[in-house]
Write a protein that holds these residues in place. Structure first.
Motif, PDB file in Angstrom:
ATOM      1  N   UNK A   1       0.835  -1.201   0.000  1.00 31.50           N
ATOM      2  CA  UNK A   1       0.000   0.000   0.000  1.00 31.50           C
ATOM      3  C   UNK A   1       0.872   1.254   0.000  1.00 31.50           C
ATOM      4  N   UNK A   2       1.954   1.218   0.776  1.00 28.36           N
ATOM      5  CA  UNK A   2       2.870   2.361   0.807  1.00 28.36           C
ATOM      6  C   UNK A   2       3.454   2.626  -0.575  1.00 28.36           C
ATOM      7  N   UNK A   3       3.780   1.568  -1.304  1.00 25.06           N
ATOM      8  CA  UNK A   3       4.279   1.735  -2.672  1.00 25.06           C
ATOM      9  C   UNK A   3       3.200   2.320  -3.574  1.00 25.06           C
ATOM     10  N   UNK A   4       1.970   1.819  -3.432  1.00 24.71           N
ATOM     11  CA  UNK A   4       0.857   2.328  -4.242  1.00 24.71           C
ATOM     12  C   UNK A   4       0.617   3.819  -3.974  1.00 24.71           C
ATOM     13  N   UNK A   5       0.804   4.234  -2.720  1.00 26.01           N
ATOM     14  CA  UNK A   5       0.599   5.633  -2.344  1.00 26.01           C
ATOM     15  C   UNK A   5       1.825   6.492  -2.638  1.00 26.01           C
ATOM     16  N   UNK A   6       2.897   5.851  -3.124  1.00 26.16           N
ATOM     17  CA  UNK A   6       4.143   6.535  -3.487  1.00 26.16           C
ATOM     18  C   UNK A   6       4.718   7.308  -2.303  1.00 26.16           C
ATOM     19  N   UNK A   7       4.739   6.651  -1.141  1.00 26.53           N
ATOM     20  CA  UNK A   7       5.268   7.304   0.054  1.00 26.53           C
ATOM     21  C   UNK A   7       6.793   7.313   0.086  1.00 26.53           C
ATOM     22  N   UNK A   8       7.399   6.367  -0.599  1.00 30.48           N
ATOM     23  CA  UNK A   8       8.844   6.365  -0.745  1.00 30.48           C
ATOM     24  C   UNK A   8       9.584   6.429   0.578  1.00 30.48           C
ATOM     25  N   UNK A   9      10.636   7.280   0.588  1.00 24.04           N
ATOM     26  CA  UNK A   9      11.497   7.390   1.764  1.00 24.04           C
ATOM     27  C   UNK A   9      10.832   8.142   2.908  1.00 24.04           C
ATOM     28  N   UNK A  10       9.651   8.687   2.680  1.00 18.92           N
ATOM     29  CA  UNK A  10       8.949   9.390   3.754  1.00 18.92           C
ATOM     30  C   UNK A  10       8.369   8.427   4.786  1.00 18.92           C
ATOM     31  N   UNK A  11       8.292   7.140   4.437  1.00 22.29           N
ATOM     32  CA  UNK A  11       7.781   6.120   5.347  1.00 22.29           C
ATOM     33  C   UNK A  11       8.905   5.162   5.715  1.00 22.29           C
ATOM     34  N   UNK A  12       9.089   4.957   7.022  1.00 20.90           N
ATOM     35  CA  UNK A  12      10.160   4.092   7.516  1.00 20.90           C
ATOM     36  C   UNK A  12       9.550   2.975   8.357  1.00 20.90           C
ATOM     37  N   UNK A  13       9.847   1.737   7.989  1.00 26.94           N
ATOM     38  CA  UNK A  13       9.458   0.587   8.797  1.00 26.94           C
ATOM     39  C   UNK A  13      10.663   0.198   9.661  1.00 26.94           C
ATOM     40  N   UNK A  14      10.562   0.434  10.956  1.00 27.22           N
ATOM     41  CA  UNK A  14      11.664   0.080  11.851  1.00 27.22           C
ATOM     42  C   UNK A  14      11.583  -1.359  12.332  1.00 27.22           C
ATOM     43  N   UNK A  15      10.411  -1.982  12.181  1.00 21.80           N
ATOM     44  CA  UNK A  15      10.250  -3.337  12.680  1.00 21.80           C
ATOM     45  C   UNK A  15      10.131  -3.360  14.197  1.00 21.80           C
ATOM     46  N   UNK A  16      10.207  -4.550  14.742  1.00 22.42           N
ATOM     47  CA  UNK A  16      10.092  -4.706  16.191  1.00 22.42           C
ATOM     48  C   UNK A  16      11.385  -4.237  16.868  1.00 22.42           C
ATOM     49  N   UNK A  17      11.225  -3.418  17.907  1.00 20.46           N
ATOM     50  CA  UNK A  17      12.360  -2.891  18.654  1.00 20.46           C
ATOM     51  C   UNK A  17      12.200  -3.236  20.138  1.00 20.46           C
ATOM     52  N   UNK A  18      13.317  -3.303  20.846  1.00 21.47           N
ATOM     53  CA  UNK A  18      13.197  -3.513  22.278  1.00 21.47           C
ATOM     54  C   UNK A  18      12.705  -2.234  22.944  1.00 21.47           C
ATOM     55  N   UNK A  19      12.426  -2.329  24.227  1.00 20.49           N
ATOM     56  CA  UNK A  19      11.813  -1.197  24.925  1.00 20.49           C
ATOM     57  C   UNK A  19      12.694   0.045  24.890  1.00 20.49           C
ATOM     58  N   UNK A  20      13.974  -0.114  25.115  1.00 20.37           N
ATOM     59  CA  UNK A  20      14.875   1.040  25.158  1.00 20.37           C
ATOM     60  C   UNK A  20      14.902   1.756  23.814  1.00 20.37           C
ATOM     61  N   UNK A  21      15.045   1.001  22.723  1.00 23.83           N
ATOM     62  CA  UNK A  21      15.115   1.627  21.402  1.00 23.83           C
ATOM     63  C   UNK A  21      13.777   2.230  20.997  1.00 23.83           C
ATOM     64  N   UNK A  22      12.695   1.602  21.413  1.00 24.84           N
ATOM     65  CA  UNK A  22      11.380   2.171  21.120  1.00 24.84           C
ATOM     66  C   UNK A  22      11.212   3.511  21.807  1.00 24.84           C
ATOM     67  N   UNK A  23      11.577   3.587  23.080  1.00 24.73           N
ATOM     68  CA  UNK A  23      11.451   4.841  23.818  1.00 24.73           C
ATOM     69  C   UNK A  23      12.369   5.913  23.237  1.00 24.73           C
ATOM     70  N   UNK A  24      13.547   5.536  22.810  1.00 24.00           N
ATOM     71  CA  UNK A  24      14.451   6.507  22.200  1.00 24.00           C
ATOM     72  C   UNK A  24      13.895   7.022  20.879  1.00 24.00           C
ATOM     73  N   UNK A  25      13.238   6.131  20.116  1.00 22.92           N
ATOM     74  CA  UNK A  25      12.620   6.558  18.859  1.00 22.92           C
ATOM     75  C   UNK A  25      11.482   7.533  19.123  1.00 22.92           C
ATOM     76  N   UNK A  26      10.707   7.280  20.162  1.00 21.92           N
ATOM     77  CA  UNK A  26       9.627   8.196  20.531  1.00 21.92           C
ATOM     78  C   UNK A  26      10.213   9.544  20.939  1.00 21.92           C
TER      79      UNK A  26
END
Length: 209
Positions: free
Chosen positions: A72-97
């Motif tokens: 769907x992201x490809x169909x919407x042509x979101x390109x590099x504006x959309x990042x899939x980080x995948x599953x992260x541990x708690x520390x990395x998730x909080x740092x991303x937030x």
């Protein structure tokens, strides 16, 4: 009946990070599954890009819809504006937030979202759906913004409001942080439970043991 709120250990949270660029960073944390509303979120994100807003959307989590969401992201042509980080541990998730400007939840169903509480405590402006316990955390326009579940046009409007108004983001984030400190800090939130135990004679029975 009595209320014992879910509490956060605020000392375990990272500080808010200042980003060196002006590009708006929106983050969504959650399993990539149907009830989380990611397809609608991608649509709303495309709409704000079409309005000329310079933004990126970061998705943290994995799940059964990952490949379909990427299509769907490809169909919407979101390109590099959309990042899939995948599953992260708690520390990395909080740092991303902590390094984001806005946290958004697009879910159709929630309880009392811990990740929303964490973002508020860190000082990140938040958008959530009017479901279950979310309005208990956020009064619309005071500690964050709310939208009607599956009303993607309304979500777009809320995203645009935060994207275009840095002062609004700061005001909502400050109020949100104060609310979490006041009502959901673990030391304070456990007091009703301890008080209830005392009323039931828990302390006296322990002392007599």
């Amino acid at each position: 009946l009595f209320v014992s709120r879910c509490g956060l250990d605020l000392t375990a949270l990272p500080p808010r990070k200042q980003r060196p660029d002006d590009r708006l960073r929106i983050i969504c944390v959650g399993r990539l599954s149907p009830e989380k509303g990611h397809f609608g979120l991608l649509r709303s994100f495309r709409d704000i890009l079409n309005l000329g807003i310079d933004a990126e959307l970061v998705l943290v989590g994995n799940g059964p819809l990952e490949s379909e969401l990427k299509k769907v992201a490809d169909d919407l042509e979101l390109g590099a504006s959309l990042v899939f980080l995948g599953r992260q541990d708690e520390r990395r998730t909080l740092e991303a937030i902590a390094s984001s400007h806005v946290l958004v939840l697009a879910s159709f169903m929630e309880g009392l979202p811990i990740v929303l509480m964490e973002a508020m405590a860190i000082g990140v402006a938040a958008i959530g759906p009017r479901v279950a316990g979310t309005p208990e955390l956020i009064e619309d326009g005071k500690e964050g913004l709310l939208f009607t579940p599956a009303d993607w046009d309304e979500l777009t409007t809320k995203l645009v409001a935060l994207a275009r108004d840095e002062d609004l983001r700061r005001r909502l984030a400050d109020a949100a942080r104060h609310k979490i400190e006041r009502e959901f800090e673990i030391g304070k939130s456990v007091k009703p439970l301890l008080s209830r135990f005392a009323q039931l004679g828990f302390e006296s029975s322990r002392s007599g043991a």
